[in-house]
Write an enzyme that holds these catalytic residues in place. Structure first.
Site, mmCIF file in Angstrom:
data_model
loop_
_atom_site.group_PDB
_atom_site.id
_atom_site.type_symbol
_atom_site.label_atom_id
_atom_site.label_comp_id
_atom_site.label_asym_id
_atom_site.label_seq_id
_atom_site.Cartn_x
_atom_site.Cartn_y
_atom_site.Cartn_z
ATOM 1 N N THR A 160 11.722 -9.070 12.657
ATOM 2 C CA THR A 160 12.582 -10.087 13.957
ATOM 3 C C THR A 160 13.413 -8.863 14.425
ATOM 4 O OG1 THR A 160 12.407 -12.028 12.485
ATOM 5 C CG2 THR A 160 14.093 -11.912 14.230
ATOM 6 N N LYS A 218 10.253 -16.782 18.445
ATOM 7 C CA LYS A 218 11.048 -16.728 17.219
ATOM 8 C C LYS A 218 12.385 -16.881 17.671
ATOM 9 C CE LYS A 218 12.463 -15.526 13.092
ATOM 10 N NZ LYS A 218 12.011 -15.793 12.002
ATOM 11 N N LYS A 222 21.927 -13.295 12.527
ATOM 12 C CA LYS A 222 21.056 -12.111 13.208
ATOM 13 C C LYS A 222 20.272 -12.759 14.310
ATOM 14 C CE LYS A 222 17.186 -9.146 12.741
ATOM 15 N NZ LYS A 222 16.091 -8.587 11.732
HETATM 16 P P1 NAD Z 1 14.861 -6.580 3.551
HETATM 17 O O1 NAD Z 1 16.018 -5.793 3.848
HETATM 18 O O2 NAD Z 1 14.660 -6.859 2.063
HETATM 19 O O3 NAD Z 1 13.586 -5.398 3.804
HETATM 20 C C1 NAD Z 1 13.717 -4.360 4.740
HETATM 21 C C2 NAD Z 1 12.879 -3.056 4.009
HETATM 22 O O4 NAD Z 1 12.725 -1.967 5.040
HETATM 23 C C3 NAD Z 1 14.055 -2.387 2.887
HETATM 24 O O5 NAD Z 1 13.128 -2.464 1.573
HETATM 25 C C4 NAD Z 1 14.245 -1.023 3.361
HETATM 26 O O6 NAD Z 1 14.371 -0.317 2.557
HETATM 27 C C5 NAD Z 1 13.103 -0.997 4.433
HETATM 28 N N1 NAD Z 1 13.373 0.216 5.371
HETATM 29 C C6 NAD Z 1 14.530 0.543 6.061
HETATM 30 N N2 NAD Z 1 14.352 1.404 7.053
HETATM 31 C C7 NAD Z 1 13.058 2.020 6.729
HETATM 32 C C8 NAD Z 1 12.289 3.005 7.067
HETATM 33 N N3 NAD Z 1 12.776 3.795 8.263
HETATM 34 N N4 NAD Z 1 11.203 3.418 6.568
HETATM 35 C C9 NAD Z 1 10.766 2.607 5.556
HETATM 36 N N5 NAD Z 1 11.373 1.529 5.040
HETATM 37 C C10 NAD Z 1 12.560 1.064 5.689
HETATM 38 O O7 NAD Z 1 14.621 -7.356 4.404
HETATM 39 P P2 NAD Z 1 13.549 -8.668 4.428
HETATM 40 O O8 NAD Z 1 14.294 -10.030 4.046
HETATM 41 O O9 NAD Z 1 12.234 -8.372 3.913
HETATM 42 O O10 NAD Z 1 13.512 -9.052 6.334
HETATM 43 C C11 NAD Z 1 12.495 -7.945 6.942
HETATM 44 C C12 NAD Z 1 12.480 -8.527 8.334
HETATM 45 O O11 NAD Z 1 11.944 -9.779 8.400
HETATM 46 C C13 NAD Z 1 13.827 -8.562 9.096
HETATM 47 O O12 NAD Z 1 13.566 -8.406 10.273
HETATM 48 C C14 NAD Z 1 14.047 -10.007 8.875
HETATM 49 O O13 NAD Z 1 14.975 -10.537 10.051
HETATM 50 C C15 NAD Z 1 12.772 -10.641 9.061
HETATM 51 N N6 NAD Z 1 12.825 -12.195 8.251
HETATM 52 C C16 NAD Z 1 13.415 -12.273 6.971
HETATM 53 C C17 NAD Z 1 13.240 -13.522 6.473
HETATM 54 C C18 NAD Z 1 13.670 -13.760 5.166
HETATM 55 O O14 NAD Z 1 14.132 -15.038 4.875
HETATM 56 N N7 NAD Z 1 14.242 -12.813 4.565
HETATM 57 C C19 NAD Z 1 12.731 -14.560 7.292
HETATM 58 C C20 NAD Z 1 12.186 -14.315 8.242
HETATM 59 C C21 NAD Z 1 12.137 -13.327 9.056
#
Ligand code: NAD
Length: 290
Positions: A87, A162, A237
């Site tokens: 997102t 979204k 966010k």
């Molecule tokens: P998270 O923080 O658990 O995962 C993000 C991952 O990206 C981490 O493991 C981090 O180490 C990795 N990362 C960061 N920078 C990086 C880079 N340069 N290279 C490689 N890896 C890198 O977050 P999440 O909960 O998995 O969410 C991910 C996305 O999904 C976000 O944009 C969030 O808004 C969206 N989202 C999350 C949810 C939820 O319920 N968690 C629901 C819908 C959408």
């Protein structure tokens, strides 16, 4: 298919594992997260993106997406699908898509709803933007990771869908919670309030499916001490992204603006961090008119 998957956190980890379980060869990269089941790990984003037919990214925000895109696009062969499921702000999504098209890639912005439970169960909803052919190429992967994918138009429109959805969700949750807190003070039983509203014109997903009052309606995070679920900081966010977009296109969104301010206060100045976004209800009850 051979798929590169970058960003293997709470969402990306289980999504990548589902693709591997469906028989795809998945090469992952993350700065910190461990390898999900069935996924082999590369040493860098570029290495994960090299020689694959599709790259999927699931990253925290637009700035990180842009820097990962700068690194991986030169490593990807023309015609490769570039599916971003993070997102992010609409502007970053459109700029990364332009860059991808310039390199002969097929970009799709495809943020999801359904949370970590949906990611693990393979029941996410994808809202996608991008060229028709790119969407069609990504559809078989969406079918594995989710239960529904809607093509919303050109690049950036997945992100637009979204944040519009989540702006409604945030404002509706606030409205539902403040109405419960008012009902309490008027001496109206919460169960009566639910019975009336859930079958009347005030009904909504927040009331009917995700009721913020414990012990009422179907099971929800309210019944689990407001453990997320969908955390208040993630709601914040998405609300902020909605206001950033509204500002960019001069859209009047007073309810979205108010909901953003309330969630900011809740997360940053009160006890909201780490709580489900429905914990607005105990917050309103405790606060009164302030
Ligand atoms: P998270 O923080 O658990 O995962 C993000 C991952 O990206 C981490 O493991 C981090 O180490 C990795 N990362 C960061 N920078 C990086 C880079 N340069 N290279 C490689 N890896 C890198 O977050 P999440 O909960 O998995 O969410 C991910 C996305 O999904 C976000 O944009 C969030 O808004 C969206 N989202 C999350 C949810 C939820 O319920 N968690 C629901 C819908 C959408």
């Amino acid at each position: 298919m051979k798929i590169g998957f970058i960003g293997l956190g709470n969402m990306g980890g289980p999504m990548a594992a589902n693709l591997a379980a469906a028989g795809h060869e998945v090469i992952g990269f993350d700065l910190a997260a461990p390898a999900p089941n069935g996924v082999s790990m590369a040493d860098s984003g570029a290495a994960a993106a090299n020689g694959v037919e599709a790259v999927i990214t699931m990253l925290p925000n637009g700035a990180i997406l842009r820097s990962v895109a700068d690194e991986i696009i030169p490593a990807m062969a023309a015609g490769t699908l570039f599916i971003d499921c993070s997102t992010v702000d609409v502007e970053s999504a459109r700029s990364v898509a332009d860059q991808a098209v310039g390199a002969g890639l097929a970009p799709v912005d495809a943020p999801v709803s359904g949370g970590t439970t949906g990611a693990a169960a393979g029941t996410l909803t994808f809202m996608a933007g991008g060229p028709d052919a790119a969407f069609r190429g990504a559809e078989p992967l969406f079918e594995i990771m989710g239960q529904k994918a809607v093509h919303c138009g050109p690049s950036g429109n997945g992100q637009a869908a979204k944040i519009c959805n989540n702006m409604i969700l945030g404002a509706t949750m606030v409205a539902t919670c403040e109405a419960f807190a008012l009902a309490d003070k008027l001496g109206l039983e919460r169960q009566s309030m639910f019975d009336v509203v859930s079958t009347s014109s005030g009904y909504s997903w927040t009331m009917n499916a995700y009721c913020p009052a414990p012990g009422i309606g179907p099971q929800s995070p309210a019944d689990n001490d407001y453990k997320p679920g969908f955390a208040a900081e993630l709601m914040l966010k998405d609300l902020r992204l909605s206001q950033q977009a509204a500002e960019a296109v001069d859209a009047d969104t007073p309810m979205g603006q108010r909901a953003t301010a309330l969630y900011a206060q809740f997360v940053e100045d009160e006890d909201g961090l780490g709580m489900d976004f429905s914990a607005m209800l105990p917050r309103f009850v405790a606060k009164g008119r302030g």
